[in-house]
Design an enzyme around this catalytic site. Sequence first.
Site, mmCIF file in Angstrom:
data_model
loop_
_atom_site.group_PDB
_atom_site.id
_atom_site.type_symbol
_atom_site.label_atom_id
_atom_site.label_comp_id
_atom_site.label_asym_id
_atom_site.label_seq_id
_atom_site.Cartn_x
_atom_site.Cartn_y
_atom_site.Cartn_z
ATOM 1 N N HIS A 132 -3.570 2.629 -8.269
ATOM 2 C CA HIS A 132 -2.834 3.862 -8.007
ATOM 3 C C HIS A 132 -2.965 4.805 -9.203
ATOM 4 O O HIS A 132 -2.992 4.349 -10.354
ATOM 5 C CB HIS A 132 -1.351 3.569 -7.770
ATOM 6 N N GLN A 172 -7.150 -2.656 -5.214
ATOM 7 C CA GLN A 172 -6.769 -1.246 -5.251
ATOM 8 C C GLN A 172 -6.194 -0.851 -6.601
ATOM 9 O O GLN A 172 -5.924 -1.693 -7.464
ATOM 10 C CB GLN A 172 -5.756 -0.947 -4.136
ATOM 11 N N ARG A 223 -8.426 2.591 -2.595
ATOM 12 C CA ARG A 223 -8.961 1.296 -2.183
ATOM 13 C C ARG A 223 -10.320 1.096 -2.844
ATOM 14 O O ARG A 223 -11.232 1.910 -2.686
ATOM 15 C CB ARG A 223 -9.061 1.249 -0.661
ATOM 16 N N GLU A 282 4.664 0.459 -9.867
ATOM 17 C CA GLU A 282 5.439 -0.411 -8.990
ATOM 18 C C GLU A 282 5.694 -1.769 -9.634
ATOM 19 O O GLU A 282 5.150 -2.082 -10.708
ATOM 20 C CB GLU A 282 4.711 -0.603 -7.660
ATOM 21 N N HIS A 334 -5.131 -4.221 -8.874
ATOM 22 C CA HIS A 334 -4.256 -5.265 -8.358
ATOM 23 C C HIS A 334 -4.522 -5.520 -6.879
ATOM 24 O O HIS A 334 -5.143 -4.704 -6.191
ATOM 25 C CB HIS A 334 -2.787 -4.880 -8.544
#
Length: 355
Positions: free
Chosen positions: A111, A109, A206, A128, A186
């Site tokens: 972001h 995936q 995804r 993150e 990642h």
Amino acid sequence: MTNFGLRMKIQLYPMLFEPNLHQIVWGGSRLVRWKGLPDQEHIGESWEVSAVESSPSVVANGGYKGLSLPDVVAADPEGILGRSVARHYGKKMPLLVKFIDARNDLSIQVHPDDEMAQREHGKMGKTEMWYILDAEPGASIYSGFRKSLTPDEYKRMVADGTITDALAKHEAHAGDVFYIPAGRVHAICGGIMLAEVQQSSDVTYRIFDYNRPGLDGKPRELHTELAARALNYKVESRYRTAYSVKSNRANRVVETAYFSARVTEIGQRFHRDLKKYDSFIITMCLKGDCRIRIRETGSGIVLKEGCSCLIPAAIADYDIEPISGTTKVLDAFIDNQKRGLLRRWMWQLFRKTKH
């Protein structure tokens, strides 16, 4: 509590939260056992401190008990978030922290960054970090590309199921840290349990999910085109985060524009005066129950291993004390000191260029 009640001044205190568990096809049962909760299968994530609209945390103690975190923040944004954070983030909690148990591999995936997430979804982007709590022998994570790809090559490898051949794979060990900026491909692989600190966002694209069905028996949606636009295709020389580890001190782990993180392992009472940051503090207890006591008010809590708390900015001067043996905590907050220094540096640079 009524709206009138929300407007009443409640003395601030460290807040604990009700369990907020998420069943996901790749999840296991270690989180519920660790937390001492009733057995459940496929629990992939515990959203420890969340103001995300789809799954907000609910306060479990004190004067705000029973209220959702967004409502609590709205009642006293500057006292809880800090004046600088409240001003910068529109009086909304900017972070989400989780514990994750990957019994099986997560999907590959990515972001989006703030600009794309706002444009496409009206939400924050998602940068993150992961702190590995436990990893079975040979367990690994994917982070970044190991070879350069064009968007067209990426799409072809997704279509023929070979995209993992292009990814950098890293064997994981307890204590490892991986910083995952928005745009970095990642995935967490099976056999890993970790703590995650991220921007307050639930936007995930995804890319590849091993052709497996979800818990409902249906194929899980892929977001190939959106991911192609979100991805940073640059190959980095290093993806694992290096940091120093010393006992009885707060070890700097990650320092970013979105959050700062410290890991502290102590065997005795430890004083933390973090008011200088003008930020809330989220404390995740990674090992060994501890007590947290606020110096100004005397209010305190017992923070159990596997649980987390929110310490409001206005009272972020406190002691942590192990209950038995040692305790290890991960703190996440916004470093407004560095944010202020950067603003002053830019202003000085602007003045020099004008003259």
